[in-house]
Write an enzyme that holds these catalytic residues in place. Sequence first.
Site, PDB file in Angstrom:
ATOM      1  N   THR A  33      47.775  35.118 -20.005  1.00 27.53           N
ATOM      2  CA  THR A  33      46.574  35.312 -19.194  1.00 27.53           C
ATOM      3  C   THR A  33      46.681  36.586 -18.367  1.00 27.53           C
ATOM      4  O   THR A  33      45.713  37.357 -18.263  1.00 27.53           O
ATOM      5  CB  THR A  33      46.353  34.110 -18.267  1.00 27.53           C
ATOM      6  N   ILE A  60      53.191  26.078 -15.956  1.00 27.56           N
ATOM      7  CA  ILE A  60      54.261  25.100 -15.802  1.00 27.56           C
ATOM      8  C   ILE A  60      55.553  25.628 -16.417  1.00 27.56           C
ATOM      9  O   ILE A  60      56.639  25.151 -16.098  1.00 27.56           O
ATOM     10  CB  ILE A  60      53.899  23.735 -16.422  1.00 27.56           C
ATOM     11  N   ASP A  61      55.454  26.633 -17.304  1.00 26.66           N
ATOM     12  CA  ASP A  61      56.638  27.171 -17.970  1.00 26.66           C
ATOM     13  C   ASP A  61      57.444  28.118 -17.081  1.00 26.66           C
ATOM     14  O   ASP A  61      58.575  28.462 -17.407  1.00 26.66           O
ATOM     15  CB  ASP A  61      56.245  27.912 -19.249  1.00 26.66           C
ATOM     16  N   GLU A 157      60.248  22.472 -26.403  1.00 27.94           N
ATOM     17  CA  GLU A 157      59.488  22.505 -27.650  1.00 27.94           C
ATOM     18  C   GLU A 157      59.752  23.748 -28.495  1.00 27.94           C
ATOM     19  O   GLU A 157      59.602  23.729 -29.722  1.00 27.94           O
ATOM     20  CB  GLU A 157      57.986  22.413 -27.364  1.00 27.94           C
ATOM     21  N   TYR A 206      51.314  16.563 -22.783  1.00 22.54           N
ATOM     22  CA  TYR A 206      50.545  17.080 -21.656  1.00 22.54           C
ATOM     23  C   TYR A 206      50.694  16.253 -20.375  1.00 22.54           C
ATOM     24  O   TYR A 206      50.225  16.675 -19.320  1.00 22.54           O
ATOM     25  CB  TYR A 206      49.064  17.155 -22.035  1.00 22.54           C
ATOM     26  N   ARG A 209      51.919  17.905 -17.194  1.00 21.55           N
ATOM     27  CA  ARG A 209      51.060  18.827 -16.448  1.00 21.55           C
ATOM     28  C   ARG A 209      49.708  18.212 -16.103  1.00 21.55           C
ATOM     29  O   ARG A 209      48.896  18.848 -15.429  1.00 21.55           O
ATOM     30  CB  ARG A 209      50.857  20.129 -17.224  1.00 21.55           C
TER      31      ARG A 209
END
Length: 288
Positions: A33, A60-61, A157, A206, A209
């Site tokens: 982003t 969140i990463d 992941e 999900y 988050r």
Amino acid sequence: LKAARGGLDLPKICNNLKSMGINILFIVGGDGTQQAGHLLYEACRERKLPVSVVGVPKSIDNDVMVFDKTFGFDTAVATAAETVRNVWVEATSCKKGVGIVKLMGRDAGYVAMHAALASTIADVVLVPEVSFKIEDVLKHVENTVDAKGFCVMIVAEGAGQEHVSTGEKDATGHTVYGDIGTYMRDSVNAYLKDKGGRSFYIDPSYIIRSVPVRPVDHIYCGQLSRAAVHVAMRGYTGVCVGALHKIEVIMPSRIIARGKRCIDTRSFEWQSCVVACNMPSSLSGFDG
């Protein structure tokens, strides 16, 4: 406030900003982003549009470069740590149980690492930054089960994609990652079958988050939002606000857009995680 994923029609965005009379735009999101926000800033500057483009790091990463952390990260880690404790209950409920949790983290393993450090009960942590051989993982799992009677594994992941690569791209151009979680589940089950062991697999997806924000994140988000408004009202553009050494700073978006923040395997944090989990050197990613 709108959310989107993929697609970046800069001329259309600029036209809409002009037609709607918008002169301040806040870009809230992660590394991708913020990279898009920098491109938009350059497009606005080229067209001489009087628009202040200000980025706010949200992921969140925790993979936005330069800044101490992104808001959303602490909430995700808190929820992920609870899931790790849940799988520990499953793993300890039977003889030779192995609990496996797959957590978000495509290219950065911060959530997995911090969930391990926060829960203090993980034995294996696999992150994208560290390549591994499946036989090394399985041997460590076996040794842990023999010593403790159970084992807890956390898998980001994006870890081990060399073992599950799909070779595909999605509609936005991102690589479609293989499911390392189910791969590890099946590998552990096959390896322990004749040894009397089995795995318990949880993929919260999900959920980590999609929870109410934790107080520390709520406060941090408020600080960044106020800083972003002040920066925009002063006329700054092509910048991103965030905490650096716990001080809110203004950083040129071109610096933030240079790449993605990942775990430094030489860092104290990662080595603390390796030691806390009692992982062998083959899984540490540390060659020193």
